[in-house]
Design a protein around this motif. Structure first.
Motif: not given
Ligand code: 48F
Length: 256
Positions: A34, A53-56, A61, A125-126, A169, A222, A224, A235, A241
């Motif tokens: 998100p 760029f998304e690895k999945n 996410g 993937a990055v 995370h 987010g 991260a 949660g 986000m």
């Molecule tokens: O985890 P994710 O949804 O990140 P966000 O935008 O949102 C967090 C919430 O979904 C939830 C929460 C909030 O209530 O706690 O968890 O911070 O999406 C992160 C995306 O990054 C991709 C991973 O597959 C996911 O789809 N990702 C992670 N590492 C890599 C990557 C990488 N090295 N290369 C490409 N994609």
């Protein structure tokens, strides 16, 4: 009569045109959750050249699964302003709390972000960042499958004026940068502090506060951002986000 080779050529030519055009970007976003999607939407709406760029295989996410696979999410008032920008309808639950169908929210974030001009590369993937003169200036990419299988295949590089770590995370990109460069971050410890336990109220505020440039040329948003700066987790309440992605986009736009 459909010709299979024409179908193959169509895919190959369209894909290579798309990825060639994405080799030089204003902002290269890592992760299609998100926060990354919202950042990509506002950057694209602001006329900036951005790609995720998304690895999945799938984009979105952690939002699809709502809370513990009950596919509804909760949004508070400030977060709802972002959903309003996307035209996403919510249901009022109690004062200050709104709910929304997680699949509807995720699919609309993707749809509207791409409609604004954002390019999304799933299955990539990055694995590293590119550095020039002590500033991040791009991404090192490889196929998500190669990354998962841990095969030793050399990557390709994308150049960008900014990188946005939206990897959730694990704060994957920042972690790689710290591990490989031995740098000191602008955090309280100089390193990645790590995410704290659940406190929804604080976690939501922290996600926005912690959204910032973590190293020259690289922003974090987010979950991260909370992982890097030691914020709490929150949660399945998603306002933080969304607002974090928006803040990252606005800060980068003001510098591009
Ligand atoms: O985890 P994710 O949804 O990140 P966000 O935008 O949102 C967090 C919430 O979904 C939830 C929460 C909030 O209530 O706690 O968890 O911070 O999406 C992160 C995306 O990054 C991709 C991973 O597959 C996911 O789809 N990702 C992670 N590492 C890599 C990557 C990488 N090295 N290369 C490409 N994609």
């Amino acid at each position: 009569m459909l010709d299979e080779v024409t179908i193959s050529k169509g895919i190959i030519n369209a894909y290579f045109k798309k990825i060639t055009n994405a080799l030089e970007l204003d902002v290269a976003i890592v992760g299609g959750g998100p926060s990354g999607l919202v950042a990509g939407y506002y950057l694209s709406k602001g006329g900036k050249k951005a790609a995720i760029f998304e690895k999945n295989l799938y984009i979105g996410g952690g939002i699809w699964g709502g809370g513990m696979m009950l596919n509804e999410i909760v949004i508070q008032e400030e977060g709802k302003t972002v959903l309003d920008d996307f035209g996403i309808k919510t249901e009022s639950y109690e004062s200050g709390y709104h709910t929304a169908d997680a699949v509807y929210v995720t699919s609309t974030l993707i749809h509207k972000a791409m409609g604004a001009g954002l390019k999304i590369f799933n299955l990539i993937a990055v694995e590293d960042v590119a550095i020039k003169d002590e500033r991040v200036n791009g991404l090192v990419i490889n196929w998500g499958a190669v990354n998962k299988l841990d095969w030793e295949v050399d990557p390709l590089t994308v150049k960008s004026r900014f990188v946005l770590d939206a990897t959730g995370h694990l704060a994957n990109v920042t972690e790689t940068l710290v591990r490989k460069m031995g740098i000191t971050l602008n955090t309280a410890t100089g390193g990645i502090i790590g995410e704290r336990p659940m406190d929804a109220e604080k976690g939501e505020l922290h996600a926005v506060e912690n959204t910032r440039e973590v190293y020259p040329g690289m922003y974090v948003c987010g979950m991260a951002a909370n992982a890097v700066y030691g914020g709490y987790r929150m949660g399945p309440v998603f306002g933080g986000m969304l607002l974090s992605g928006k803040k990252a986009a606005e800060e980068m736009i003001s510098r591009l």
